[in-house]
Design a protein around this motif. Structure first.
Motif, PDB file in Angstrom:
ATOM      1  N   TYR A 160     -16.335   8.948   0.225  1.00  0.00           N
ATOM      2  CA  TYR A 160     -15.059   8.292  -0.065  1.00  0.00           C
ATOM      3  C   TYR A 160     -15.177   7.410  -1.306  1.00  0.00           C
ATOM      4  O   TYR A 160     -14.306   7.446  -2.179  1.00  0.00           O
ATOM      5  N   ASP A 161     -16.238   6.630  -1.396  1.00  0.00           N
ATOM      6  CA  ASP A 161     -16.430   5.765  -2.571  1.00  0.00           C
ATOM      7  C   ASP A 161     -16.523   6.581  -3.858  1.00  0.00           C
ATOM      8  O   ASP A 161     -15.920   6.217  -4.871  1.00  0.00           O
TER       9      ASP A 161
ATOM     10  N   ALA B 159     -13.753   8.552  -8.847  1.00  0.00           N
ATOM     11  CA  ALA B 159     -13.236   9.639  -9.675  1.00  0.00           C
ATOM     12  C   ALA B 159     -11.707   9.647  -9.658  1.00  0.00           C
ATOM     13  O   ALA B 159     -11.071  10.005 -10.645  1.00  0.00           O
ATOM     14  N   ASN B 160     -11.130   9.220  -8.549  1.00  0.00           N
ATOM     15  CA  ASN B 160      -9.683   9.234  -8.363  1.00  0.00           C
ATOM     16  C   ASN B 160      -8.982   8.164  -9.202  1.00  0.00           C
ATOM     17  O   ASN B 160      -7.783   8.248  -9.418  1.00  0.00           O
TER      18      ASN B 160
ATOM     19  N   ALA C 129      -3.232  10.450 -12.283  1.00  0.00           N
ATOM     20  CA  ALA C 129      -2.479   9.978 -11.118  1.00  0.00           C
ATOM     21  C   ALA C 129      -3.405  10.081  -9.909  1.00  0.00           C
ATOM     22  O   ALA C 129      -4.113  11.078  -9.765  1.00  0.00           O
ATOM     23  N   PRO C 130      -3.435   9.063  -9.064  1.00  0.00           N
ATOM     24  CA  PRO C 130      -4.341   9.122  -7.908  1.00  0.00           C
ATOM     25  C   PRO C 130      -3.952  10.237  -6.938  1.00  0.00           C
ATOM     26  O   PRO C 130      -2.768  10.510  -6.720  1.00  0.00           O
ATOM     27  N   LEU C 131      -4.945  10.897  -6.404  1.00  0.00           N
ATOM     28  CA  LEU C 131      -4.718  11.960  -5.431  1.00  0.00           C
ATOM     29  C   LEU C 131      -4.614  11.373  -4.028  1.00  0.00           C
ATOM     30  O   LEU C 131      -5.259  10.376  -3.722  1.00  0.00           O
TER      31      LEU C 131
END
Length: 76
Positions: A5-6, A11-12, A18-20
């Motif tokens: 997740y981190d 990368a996000n 735009a964030p996924l």
């Protein structure tokens, strides 16, 4: 899952992207004995404020709903 997740969030949040959306999916809901993590033990996504879905591709349970939720989140 926390390390993944981190890395994903790093990368996000790249500049210009735009964030996924993030939806955590617990798989093998049909295999109650073979699952590594039981449904009752899934607290981490809730603590992070993430959506959590239980699915089974073998039993075709929740897969369509998961894909539709992801598409809706991506398309706004």
């Amino acid at each position: 899952m926390e390390k993944w997740y981190d890395a994903f969030m790093a990368a996000n949040s790249r500049k210009g992207m735009a964030p996924l959306p993030v939806i955590v999916a617990g798989t093998k809901i049909d295999d109650t004995k073979g699952r590594e993590i039981q449904t009752k033990d899934v607290d981490w996504p809730k603590k992070k404020g993430l959506e959590y879905r239980e699915i089974s591709s073998k039993a075709n349970f929740g897969v369509t709903e998961l894909v539709l939720d992801l598409l809706k989140a991506l398309l706004g």
